[in-house]
Design an enzyme around this catalytic site. Structure first.
Site, PDB file in Angstrom:
ATOM      1  N   PHE A   1       0.876  -1.172   0.000  1.00 33.45           N
ATOM      2  CA  PHE A   1       0.000   0.000   0.000  1.00 33.45           C
ATOM      3  C   PHE A   1       0.917   1.228   0.000  1.00 33.45           C
ATOM      4  CE2 PHE A   1      -2.673   3.235   2.071  1.00 33.45           C
ATOM      5  CZ  PHE A   1      -3.771   3.183   1.224  1.00 33.45           C
TER       6      PHE A   1
ATOM      7  N   LYS B   1     -11.736  -1.075   8.385  1.00 31.25           N
ATOM      8  CA  LYS B   1     -12.095  -1.953   7.268  1.00 31.25           C
ATOM      9  C   LYS B   1     -12.909  -3.124   7.833  1.00 31.25           C
ATOM     10  CE  LYS B   1      -7.988  -0.432   4.756  1.00 31.25           C
ATOM     11  NZ  LYS B   1      -8.581   0.285   3.623  1.00 31.25           N
TER      12      LYS B   1
END
Lengths: 411, 411
Positions: A141, A235
């Site tokens: 990421f 998340k």
């Protein structure tokens, strides 16, 4: 009988029957009732922002009206805000395969990546001085890479970007390996035990970013000897927008931790207000400044959805959902319309990433039809399958809508 | 007629009349209605955790029910969560004497002290390489010192602790001055214009921690040429427990800022997900990871209490409240019972710090009588006077209770 694009109604009938059967047999079906979701929405973006657990609202009401409004400063003790970072950490720990007292919650994932990388560097160099490199997962990421680069600049380290599966990814120069457990873009699941073992064999410390795996599969940090790990709360942990991140520090490393972002709340005697920093022992040493209590206690309330849930059941359902979605796409969508970045074997997380040159147009069209995924430039459509609240009939519906919007000319 | 400890009833009558007159003439009296406070409580700890603004609850209700619960991921745009760090920064800016576009909100004060000190060091050394020292206010809030020490270790800098008023506190070796505007312990207000000018004269960059002054007095960062400033959202800004901190970066420095804790949200193109970090321009460059939206929007709602409030009125009332408290203590409490750390001239913040060997026992006794202050070891009783919701009659009552509990043998 085939319709215009070759799908037979018997295909659809078979998929519908399969969905019905899977939903009926789903041991997690009732967990969906612990969430507040809009009627009719197929929400496949829980890998970006998890849905709202119903328990959050009353907890925040009490926090505002009673604890802040009436208790005021005394609530740091009377409502035990003070220990919330460790308490919420201990709620997350089982999802990570971590025994108590090794996880603390607070600050953003970015801040914790920095904290973990600098800490890991110091641990590695304390054991074996002269290690000069931070190896960063080539598919990381992006933010993790930015923070690693910032840490490297301050530490005088060099950064090497590598595919961590390559046999020569680590060597005697490697101090730290920064690895992503699931690739945010492709959904690829990396082999945590294998990469950790090879990093350790090379004498390096390893920091795992679990943002896209925690809450979707068993992780077993303790069992695999992971040194440090970070991950995000919003998340698959459903903590709400920008929920604080967590940091795992293996218990035997805690009293050697030299973290770069200490604060009064990680001091051995926080209220002595000493001029010199003396770190607390245990996981408290990994705390920073004053935690953002509203966001932190929203996450705490959100974690009640895991009561009685086995993470192995979650993983089984996750694989079944993504399998089913791929099967539905195969059956319903014109062949070759989409590429697929996500492995079809078990080395995947809880998402499916399709590719199409018109991904940027398709995602809002799907949303207009009540199917929410997201777009990652240039050409990726991401669909996240949160096993606690996504069902099989919804997956079929998403694939049907995808087939429909991708058939239409939309320019 | 004097009572047992020498207070005359005419003293008390005069103080009561003075309180009544001051409350009646108070231009900020109506602002108290913007807060939800328990009946009968005299809350003198707003310098530690500000009271609950009534606007917070409906804002959080909408955030949970509508934005997170229904809008889900789309609320990053539809509810404009994305720009909240700058938007809330612009709400705080007028309290700091800062024009728009120079304040960003997010992360803890600790994290922002680190971010500011490293950034200031790089600015100073870019202009004049070889500056080796970070000078830290000898009376600093301890955490600021811990973070400066951590930054120094990473930067290879040395730390000097100095009283910043001393003429030789800064020299050609000084890269950064880290200063506290109001001493958290004594309430002493330091001369920001003078210290800033001397630091600049020595070629250093200055970072001010405004945690104990912002919201209590005019600050004028722009006018005095301050480089960077940080401060906390939960004291006189009333943002709630652990509310995020703010960071001010003077506009002409923003595009030279090399901050150590970047994130995807400070990237020039956050959604391009580029492997290399390219900083955004403007104050966005000072952002970090994903902001904790619940805590951030609570602070935003809390800032509505400042509508129509002149900060000069706040300062005038603050000085009047602290003056009156000291006069009440002088009149009502046995002479010599308490020392006073807080200057009696105008060089003080919005708190009064008394000393007594039994401070640790007195503070809970006061709380039992509905007067909330706090204790700072070893011997300080701190009383904070938040001008937006504390009135003069309450100040008198606090002094009366203090007189009473300090007269009693409590061992």
């Amino acid at each position: 009988m085939a319709d215009l694009d070759g799908t037979t109604s018997s295909d659809l009938a078979a998929l519908t029957a399969r969905a019905r059967q899977a939903d009926a047999a789903d041991p997690l079906a009732a967990v969906r009732d612990r969430f507040t979701l809009p009627d009719g929405l197929v929400y496949l973006d829980g890998n970006s922002l998890g849905a709202l657990p119903t328990a959050v609202r009353p907890r925040i009401d009490a926090l505002l009206d009673q604890e802040w409004g009436r208790g005021l400063i005394s609530s740091w003790w009377d409502a035990d805000w003070w220990r919330a970072p460790q308490r919420v950490g201990d709620l997350i720990a089982p999802l990570l395969g971590a025994a108590e007292g090794q996880v603390v919650v607070g600050d953003s994932t970015s801040v914790n990546v920095f904290r973990a990388v600098v800490s890991a560097w110091r641990l590695a160099n304390a054991d074996d001085p002269g290690r000069t490199e931070i190896v960063v997962d080539d598919t990381t990421f992006p933010t993790d890479g930015y923070l690693a680069a910032s840490a490297a600049r301050l530490l005088g380290a060099s950064i090497r970007r590598r595919l961590l599966t390559e046999s020569d990814a680590f060597d005697a120069h490697t101090a730290v390996v920064l690895a992503n457990h699931v690739d945010y873009r492709t959904g690829r699941l990396w082999d945590l035990p294998e990469i950790t073992a090879r990093a350790h064999h090379a004498g390096a410390r390893v920091v795992w970013d679990l943002s896209h795996s925690a809450g979707a599969m068993p992780i077993d940090l303790d069992r695999h000897g992971v040194d440090l790990a970070v991950g995000c709360g919003y998340k698959f942990l459903n903590g709400g927008p920008g929920a604080p991140a967590y940091l795992y520090v293996r218990s035997e490393l805690q009293d050697r931790l030299e973290q770069p972002l200490p604060g009064w709340s990680s001091h051995a005697e926080p209220f002595a207000m000493e001029a010199e920093y003396r770190p607390a022992s245990g996981i408290v040493r990994a705390r920073g400044g004053t935690p953002e209590i509203l966001s932190l206690l929203a996450l705490e309330a959100a974690l009640t959805v895991w009561e009685g849930v086995e993470i192995t059941q979650v993983r089984a359902k996750s694989l079944a959902l993504t399998d089913f979605f791929l099967d539905c796409v195969d059956a319903l969508v014109e062949p070759g319309r989409f590429g697929c970045l996500t492995p079809r074997d078990d080395d995947r997380g809880s998402q499916v990433s399709l590719t199409a040159s018109d991904a940027a147009e398709l995602v809002p069209l799907l949303a207009r039809h009540q199917v929410v995924g997201d777009h990652r430039p240039p050409d990726v459509l991401r669909f996240g399958f949160a096993p606690l609240y996504v069902g099989f009939a919804e997956v079929l519906r998403a694939a049907q809508v995808l087939a429909e919007v991708s058939r239409r000319p939309h320019h």
